[in-house]
Design a protein around this motif. Structure first.
Motif, PDB file in Angstrom:
ATOM      1  N   TYR A 183       0.849  -1.188   0.000  1.00  0.00           N
ATOM      2  CA  TYR A 183       0.000   0.000   0.000  1.00  0.00           C
ATOM      3  C   TYR A 183       0.881   1.233   0.000  1.00  0.00           C
ATOM      4  O   TYR A 183       2.052   1.194   0.377  1.00  0.00           O
ATOM      5  CB  TYR A 183      -0.914  -0.009   1.228  1.00  0.00           C
ATOM      6  CG  TYR A 183      -0.167   0.263   2.515  1.00  0.00           C
ATOM      7  CD1 TYR A 183      -0.177   1.520   3.097  1.00  0.00           C
ATOM      8  CD2 TYR A 183       0.584  -0.735   3.140  1.00  0.00           C
ATOM      9  CE1 TYR A 183       0.534   1.783   4.257  1.00  0.00           C
ATOM     10  CE2 TYR A 183       1.282  -0.492   4.290  1.00  0.00           C
ATOM     11  CZ  TYR A 183       1.260   0.768   4.846  1.00  0.00           C
ATOM     12  OH  TYR A 183       1.972   1.027   5.983  1.00  0.00           O
TER      13      TYR A 183
ATOM     14  N   GLU B  60      -6.775  -4.524   8.665  1.00  0.00           N
ATOM     15  CA  GLU B  60      -6.051  -5.123   9.790  1.00  0.00           C
ATOM     16  C   GLU B  60      -7.015  -5.520  10.906  1.00  0.00           C
ATOM     17  O   GLU B  60      -6.803  -6.533  11.577  1.00  0.00           O
ATOM     18  CB  GLU B  60      -4.993  -4.163  10.328  1.00  0.00           C
ATOM     19  CG  GLU B  60      -3.762  -4.096   9.466  1.00  0.00           C
ATOM     20  CD  GLU B  60      -2.706  -3.153   9.995  1.00  0.00           C
ATOM     21  OE1 GLU B  60      -1.520  -3.479   9.847  1.00  0.00           O
ATOM     22  OE2 GLU B  60      -3.059  -2.084  10.538  1.00  0.00           O
TER      23      GLU B  60
ATOM     24  N   LYS C  75      -5.840   0.028   4.940  1.00  0.00           N
ATOM     25  CA  LYS C  75      -4.983  -0.880   5.710  1.00  0.00           C
ATOM     26  C   LYS C  75      -5.494  -1.013   7.141  1.00  0.00           C
ATOM     27  O   LYS C  75      -5.600  -2.117   7.672  1.00  0.00           O
ATOM     28  CB  LYS C  75      -3.550  -0.361   5.718  1.00  0.00           C
ATOM     29  CG  LYS C  75      -2.621  -1.138   6.622  1.00  0.00           C
ATOM     30  CD  LYS C  75      -1.267  -0.419   6.732  1.00  0.00           C
ATOM     31  CE  LYS C  75      -0.361  -1.134   7.683  1.00  0.00           C
ATOM     32  NZ  LYS C  75      -0.244  -0.526   8.976  1.00  0.00           N
TER      33      LYS C  75
ATOM     34  N   CYS D 153      -5.241   4.885   1.351  1.00  0.00           N
ATOM     35  CA  CYS D 153      -4.529   3.602   1.469  1.00  0.00           C
ATOM     36  C   CYS D 153      -4.286   3.240   2.929  1.00  0.00           C
ATOM     37  O   CYS D 153      -4.468   2.087   3.332  1.00  0.00           O
ATOM     38  CB  CYS D 153      -3.194   3.678   0.733  1.00  0.00           C
ATOM     39  SG  CYS D 153      -3.348   4.043  -1.031  1.00  0.00           S
ATOM     40  N   LYS D 154      -3.880   4.217   3.724  1.00  0.00           N
ATOM     41  CA  LYS D 154      -3.624   3.956   5.146  1.00  0.00           C
ATOM     42  C   LYS D 154      -4.910   3.600   5.881  1.00  0.00           C
ATOM     43  O   LYS D 154      -4.917   2.732   6.750  1.00  0.00           O
ATOM     44  CB  LYS D 154      -2.940   5.156   5.791  1.00  0.00           C
ATOM     45  CG  LYS D 154      -1.499   5.337   5.317  1.00  0.00           C
ATOM     46  CD  LYS D 154      -0.771   6.420   6.074  1.00  0.00           C
ATOM     47  CE  LYS D 154      -1.239   7.787   5.693  1.00  0.00           C
ATOM     48  NZ  LYS D 154      -0.396   8.868   6.227  1.00  0.00           N
TER      49      LYS D 154
ATOM     50  N   TRP E 118       1.272  -6.263   5.882  1.00  0.00           N
ATOM     51  CA  TRP E 118       1.161  -4.987   5.178  1.00  0.00           C
ATOM     52  C   TRP E 118       2.528  -4.329   5.099  1.00  0.00           C
ATOM     53  O   TRP E 118       3.191  -4.135   6.106  1.00  0.00           O
ATOM     54  CB  TRP E 118       0.175  -4.079   5.893  1.00  0.00           C
ATOM     55  CG  TRP E 118      -1.227  -4.574   5.772  1.00  0.00           C
ATOM     56  CD1 TRP E 118      -1.842  -5.489   6.567  1.00  0.00           C
ATOM     57  CD2 TRP E 118      -2.174  -4.198   4.783  1.00  0.00           C
ATOM     58  NE1 TRP E 118      -3.120  -5.712   6.119  1.00  0.00           N
ATOM     59  CE2 TRP E 118      -3.356  -4.925   5.033  1.00  0.00           C
ATOM     60  CE3 TRP E 118      -2.151  -3.317   3.704  1.00  0.00           C
ATOM     61  CZ2 TRP E 118      -4.493  -4.801   4.242  1.00  0.00           C
ATOM     62  CZ3 TRP E 118      -3.287  -3.185   2.921  1.00  0.00           C
ATOM     63  CH2 TRP E 118      -4.444  -3.927   3.195  1.00  0.00           C
TER      64      TRP E 118
END
Length: 124
Positions: free
Chosen positions: A7, A22, A18, A14-15, A32
């Protein structure tokens, strides 16, 4: 071997993706790695810098590379909480809708994230 998700560590969308994934990964099946870190190491799978920045990429435990909609679909099927829902993404004709939708969101992410994307990384 775990599935590796690449990512953009500078992109707010994107963060956030993620972070959400998660939380769904109860069995810790995905590792990741920011594409910035991935690019610093020597890797057997070569993906262009430009392609990495356009959409999410995953490297499956078998070494296959999936990107964009197909990467998200593959990730969702790995997680117990989203497994049943993710089966919908595998129905006939759904990729013909899902892939263009993913591409549009990825291409226009800077429009959605104006207040969170100060450094311009979302404007690719």
């Amino acid at each position: 071997m775990k599935t590796i998700a690449l990512y953009d560590g500078t992109c707010s969308l994107c963060k956030e993706t993620k972070r959400i994934f998660e939380k769904l990964d109860w069995l810790n099946k995905v590792e990741w790695i920011s594409l910035q870190e991935y690019e610093k190491t020597s890797n057997p799978i070569s993906i262009s810098r430009q392609d990495l920045r356009k959409e999410l990429h995953i490297i499956t435990s078998c070494g296959d590379v999936k990107k964009g909609y197909f990467a998200v679909r593959r990730l969702l099927i790995l997680f117990p909480v989203s497994f049943i829902f993710s089966i919908l993404f595998y129905l006939p004709f759904i990729p013909q809708i899902g892939n263009p939708l993913y591409q549009w969101i990825a291409k226009n992410r800077h429009k959605f994230l104006r207040k969170k994307c100060d450094d311009g990384s979302c404007s690719l």
